[in-house]
Design an enzyme around this catalytic site. Structure first.
Site, mmCIF file in Angstrom:
data_model
loop_
_atom_site.group_PDB
_atom_site.id
_atom_site.type_symbol
_atom_site.label_atom_id
_atom_site.label_comp_id
_atom_site.label_asym_id
_atom_site.label_seq_id
_atom_site.Cartn_x
_atom_site.Cartn_y
_atom_site.Cartn_z
ATOM 1 N N LYS B 81 0.708 -1.006 -0.181
ATOM 2 C CA LYS B 81 -0.155 -0.011 -0.370
ATOM 3 C C LYS B 81 0.938 1.153 -0.166
ATOM 4 O O LYS B 81 1.980 1.337 0.676
ATOM 5 C CB LYS B 81 -1.059 -0.126 1.354
ATOM 6 N N SER B 156 -9.588 1.837 2.963
ATOM 7 C CA SER B 156 -8.755 2.274 2.022
ATOM 8 C C SER B 156 -7.625 1.724 1.265
ATOM 9 O O SER B 156 -7.095 1.983 0.452
ATOM 10 C CB SER B 156 -7.977 3.633 2.799
ATOM 11 N N SER B 180 -9.570 -0.545 7.291
ATOM 12 C CA SER B 180 -9.219 -0.231 5.907
ATOM 13 C C SER B 180 -8.418 -1.596 5.458
ATOM 14 O O SER B 180 -8.198 -1.532 4.105
ATOM 15 C CB SER B 180 -8.329 0.888 5.955
#
Ligand SMILES: [Mg+2]
Ligand SMILES: [Zn+2]
Lengths: 93, 490, 480
Positions: B81, B156, B180
């Protein structure tokens, strides 16, 4: 939150909002804060605030310096450095 | 080409590279090829540099040729990420304010992956600074759910979840502040774990809300997730919130976890707002567990609905301070201005709307006159939520429920209504407030073919227990956990 | 209407650690700008603070030295504001739970009258960097070498009644912290910084007047200058029948005035909140007690000991407790065996004179206490005359030589060998027959003339007592 308050908060946070953003954010934030009012339903008198998950304690580290190998490279990567100094627009006090 | 069995299992891939059945380069080329073919539709990645990836793989192959086959992740590509710092590749948090930022160091978890022979494949998309539940708040582009490209992958960590589900990466790292990792894992049909707060180092994780942020592993199945978790967990002296001790992978692989297990089922997890298909899938999982010797413990956790406002007050307050450092002075782009105040303002215009909204909310909640009513009140409710969990775990070993109220929703459906978007976190926000571990696993699909996730939560430090329980359930569910051959619904 | 001022000082002082408060950069002065920085103290995204144990211990030492109540569990808070010298956009400080509270400092308000001022609190915090505004440049520049250096902030109660009291308080505070080993407290280097809160009120009025904060008092001399100006300014405002405005003012060294910086009503809203990167710290009873046990003897206690136990004058005791290094050297010299009075005389006389002439620091002294003792013993044993001993010590201070080596190098060791002296004396007696005749004729003073000749012949190194004795042996009584 009204538009004036939104402007004041944006100033504190160094965000510049144009007129349209100000009124949009003021409306959205008012709705969100209204939803947050729900928290008043929870009794919390005498409850100690939990800024962290329970029982956490911080460690200490020994006072032994370990210089970073390339500090001036950090400066070199900044926006238009002045030699080994960071450059910022003129500060007006 | 990588044999199909190796695309279904990172564990098998690492074993094959170690046994020299395939090279690290072959594995890297396979995933680079998949990305080239499908990421235009999925948009899981923000940065992939094939040369950097191949160089890592070639270096591993050279080492293996010398007879050195050490490393639990030998030759396995891992998608990271883009809020985790990586040297050699940009780290931008999908924000224009960090465009082209190149960190001077690797995050602790990235160091660990490299040390175990993993290959850093690329940086995945996210809601800007991890603020969102759909990846639509990315400052670059929205990612898509590979099960239905018109729908969101969740967020996210939507890029990481979509990459694994679409077979663009065998493993991925996400970060979980209020769900997330778990929410996108559920919406994309993969496994995602939020560790006990402090089980993983936050060193190199760009902060959103420091008292809740945790890195989390994402994988197609429990075995792979265990493999990655075992690599990245452990103490780090550079993070004052890092806990001692590592992850007990042996305990995570125990297969008798269900017998005698007390599974707490809070009534609040099955409210009327819950999608019926999600409810049915979770109920079916409960039945499976009971069939394998577990016992259901009905519970009430009445503070559950208060977790969302609590969570949003805490995270926005912390974020308003964490994001103050983005001033254009030491890194990041800056629009040259005559005067400092103007420079701050134009530089920080690069934040997207959701980030600005959250900075405003947090600034407000901490400001003179509002602190007690908002921030302090939230911390008090946070304490009570922690107590409610403690009471629950006095009566059960794990909590079971849905990860999300609904399967993946269409792009754009909630993007104009922040409160609706915040409600996506209703089941995932409570555990982080108390620092507890929670895991999302696939438990079925809707009639429309959308994945449904179930969430297991446990007490502090019970990460391995959650893995073992999930693993036992996964085996009994017998779902097809292969990555998609191609994204659907273009 | 007679007005009286009320003054309270807020003092920031840099803790004597080797590394910074939350990262491992060196905390020393010097080097190129930004050479003492790293990803943590430049606030690169993803970096985190870890607290320096030594900083905590030194802050505890300060708390003990100032007789504070100390908290067993502490937290850090973020003070949020934007400024280019503050990389994170917040300062890690302590807000509502400072490490130390309610201490006191005894100081000499005026000659012979001591006074106790209350300390409100002492907390740990990190320093900011430095923003430079060079003339003629359209931009400002930032050096982050100081960013993250450990500080304690010592907030005094408004107990000070005059600029001279404030100055005396600050001197005593500085000396206390230096003797506790907490800080160098060097105002010129910026390791001690002082802000003052000043108000005036009609004499006898119980409540305080409106408070003005004066910043940028950058030297001891300026404490009194700044306060005198500010008190006069406020008194004039009141005399005109106007109200003093609550504000922050900056001291201007060149003009000796204070100028307004900002009004309180638009002061920053710092939005303090607990730093989520740093959960609570258990300071712990054991650590607190250990810091107390390790606390070096303070200057006031030493003065009492020097006067009471060792019989030194008040003046001597004061001079020897001017700096911790002087007192430490003095104590060590006594411990090495030298009598306190002798040690005091030598240190106050020759050693401090040397440092005064060379503008040296006691810390850089090149001789050890044992070496000073060795020198004095040479004099006591007659190997050196008092004058020669002074010269030898000067050389020891310059070169770091031992007493013996310095005396050798200067060729000042007295000849105390009667065999070696006998030949010289015989030669003198032979060459000075006239003086010898005078002596034998009963002129007693002639002996001194012979002694002088003999000393000259030994280039001053002969032991005069021994030569005199030898002369008497050879010549007998005058007139004899
Ligand atoms: Mg301060
Ligand atoms: Zn540093």
């Amino acid at each position: 939150m009204d538009v004036r308050e939104a402007e004041k908060i944006a100033g504190l946070a160094r965000l510049s909002l144009d007129a349209a953003e100000r009124s949009r954010f003021a409306g959205q934030l008012t709705a969100i804060l209204g939803y947050f009012e729900k928290l008043r339903e929870v009794p919390t008198e005498g409850v100690a605030p939990a800024s962290h998950p329970a029982d956490m304690r911080s460690p200490l580290r020994a006072d032994d310096p370990a210089p970073f190998a390339t500090p001036l490279e950090l400066v070199a990567r900044s926006h238009r450095p002045e030699g080994e100094l960071y450059r910022v627009p003129r500060v007006l006090e | 080409m990588l044999p199909a069995d190796l695309t279904r299992s990172a564990t098998a891939l690492a074993a094959a590279v170690r046994a020299r059945r395939v090279t690290a380069r072959t594995a890297a080329d396979h995933y680079l090829g998949r990305i080239a073919a499908h990421d235009g539709a999925v948009r899981a990645f923000l940065h992939v540099d094939p040369a950097v990836v191949r160089a890592q793989a070639d270096a591993l192959d050279a080492r293996i040729a010398r007879g050195d086959t050490a490393g639990a992740l030998l030759g396995v590509p891992v998608a990271i990420k883009d809020n985790l710092c990586t040297t050699g590749q940009p780290t931008t948090c999908a924000s224009k304010i960090l465009a082209d930022y190149r960190p001077p160091y690797d995050a602790h978890v990235v160091e660990r992956i490299r040390a175990e022979g993993g290959v850093i494949l690329g940086k995945t998309n996210l809601d800007e600074f991890a603020m969102g539940a759909s990846t639509e708040n990315s400052g670059v582009a929205a990612s898509r759910n590979p099960h239905d490209l018109k729908r969101v992958p969740g967020g996210s960590s939507g890029g990481s979840a979509a990459a694994v589900a679409a077979g663009l990466a065998p493993l991925a790292l996400g970060s979980d502040t209020g769900g997330s990792v778990r929410q996108p894992a559920a919406l994309c049909g993969i496994v995602g774990h939020r560790p006990t707060y402090g089980a993983l180092s936050r060193h190199g994780l760009i902060a959103f809300a420091s008292s809740l942020d945790q890195v989390g592993p994402m994988a197609l199945n429990l075995e792979d997730c265990t493999l990655l978790m075992a690599v990245i967990a452990g103490h780090d002296s550079r993070d004052s919130t890092s806990r001692p001790g590592g992850f007990d992978a042996a305990a995570a692989r125990r297969d008798d976890a269900l017998s005698g297990l007390r599974i707490g089922v809070p009534a609040e997890y099955h409210s009327d707002a819950l999608d019926p298909e999600v409810r049915a899938a979770v109920r079916q999982l409960e039945d499976l567990a009971v069939g394998a010797g577990a016992r259901l413990v009905p519970l009430s956790m009445p503070l559950t609905p208060y977790a969302i406002p609590t969570y949003y007050l805490v995270v926005t307050s912390e974020a308003s301070s964490n994001l103050a450092r983005f001033d254009g002075i030491r890194y990041g782009p800056r629009d040259e201005q005559q005067e400092l105040a103007a420079s701050y303002a134009t530089t920080r215009r690069r934040f997207g709307d959701e980030v600005k909204r959250r900075i405003m909310l947090g600034t407000y909640a901490l400001s003179a006159g509002y602190y007690d009513a908002y921030y302090k009140k939230a911390l008090q409710v946070r304490a009570r939520i922690g107590e409610e969990f403690a009471r629950a775990f006095a009566r059960c070993d794990v909590l079971l429920g849905p990860t999300t109220p609904t399967p993946a929703f269409p792009l754009g459906e909630k993007s104009d209504d922040p409160v609706q978007m915040y409600l996506c976190d209703v089941f995932t926000a409570p555990a982080p407030l108390a620092g507890l571990p929670a895991l999302s696993m696939p438990c079925g699909k809707s009639k429309a073919g959308l994945p449904i996730g179930a969430q297991l939560q446990g007490p502090t430090g019970a990460d391995a227990r959650l893995f073992a329980v999930a693993r036992a359930l996964e085996r009994r569910l017998a779902l097809d956990l292969s990555p998609l051959e191609a994204p659907r619904g273009a | 209407m007679e007005l009286e001022p009320t003054i309270g000082l807020e003092v920031h002082c840099q803790l004597a650690t080797r590394s910074k408060l939350f990262c491992r950069c060196p905390a020393d002065f010097g080097g190129l700008p930004n050479s003492r920085t790293c990803p943590v103290c430049t606030a690169q995204p993803g970096t985190l603070p870890v607290l320096n144990q030594r900083a905590l211990e030194l802050a505890l030492a300060a708390g003990h030295a100032l007789r504070c109540t100390i908290r067993e569990t502490i937290k850090f808070d973020r003070k949020n504001y934007f400024y280019p010298d503050l990389p994170k956009g917040y300062q890690i400080s302590q807000f509502d739970q400072p490490l130390c509270e309610w201490g006191e400092l005894e100081f000499e308000a005026e000659k012979g009258r001591s006074k106790v001022a209350k300390i409100r609190r002492i907390h740990l915090e990190e320093d900011a960097g430095k923003a430079l505004h060079p003339d003629g440049l359209a931009c400002s520049l930032v050096d982050l070498n100081r960013a993250g250096v450990p500080l304690i902030e010592i907030v005094g109660m408004p107990d000070l009644a005059s600029p001279s009291e404030a100055s005396a308080y600050l001197q005593a505070l500085r000396r206390t912290l230096r003797f506790a080993g907490v800080s160098e407290c060097d105002m010129e280097k910026g390791s001690l910084r002082c802000d003052a809160n000043v108000s005036v009120r009609p004499k006898g009025q119980p409540e305080l007047g409106t408070k003005v904060e004066v910043k940028n008092i950058n030297s001891f001399r300026n404490v009194e200058r700044a306060l005198m100006f500010e008190i006069a300014r406020q008194s004039e405002v009141v005399a005109r029948g106007e109200k003093v405005v609550q504000e922050t003012r900056s001291f201007r060294d060149s003009e000796g005035t204070t100028v307004s910086m900002r009004r309180k009503e638009d002061a920053h809203d710092y939005r303090y909140f607990p730093d989520p990167d740093l959960p609570l710290f258990d300071v712990g009873r054991a650590r607190i007690d250990a810091a107390r046990a390790a606390l070096p003897e303070g200057f006031a206690a030493r003065r009492r000991r020097y006067q009471g136990d060792w019989g030194l004058s008040e003046y001597d005791a004061r001079v020897l407790t001017e700096e911790p290094a002087i007192a430490g050297f003095f104590d060590a010299t006594v411990a090495a065996g030298l009598a306190p009075k002798a040690a005091a005389n030598w240190i106050q006389g020759e050693v401090l004179a040397f440092l005064g002439e060379t503008r040296g620091e006691f810390e850089q002294l090149r001789i050890a206490p044992a070496a000073l003792h060795a020198l004095v013993r040479m004099e006591e044993q007659g190997e050196l005359s008092h004058q020669a001993a002074k010269k030898v010590l000067r050389r020891m201070l310059e070169t770091g030589d031992s007493a013996a080596a310095a005396a050798q190098a200067l060729d000042l060791v007295q000849i105390r060998d009667s065999g070696a002296l006998a030949g010289t004396i015989d030669a003198v007696l032979a060459a000075e027959a006239k003086i010898v005749g005078d002596y034998k004729g009963g002129k007693e003073t002639a002996l001194n003339a012979l002694l002088g000749r003999a000393m000259k012949a030994t280039k001053g190194k002969g032991d005069p007592n021994l030569i005199k004795q030898l002369l008497l042996e050879k010549l007998g009584k005058p007139g004899g």
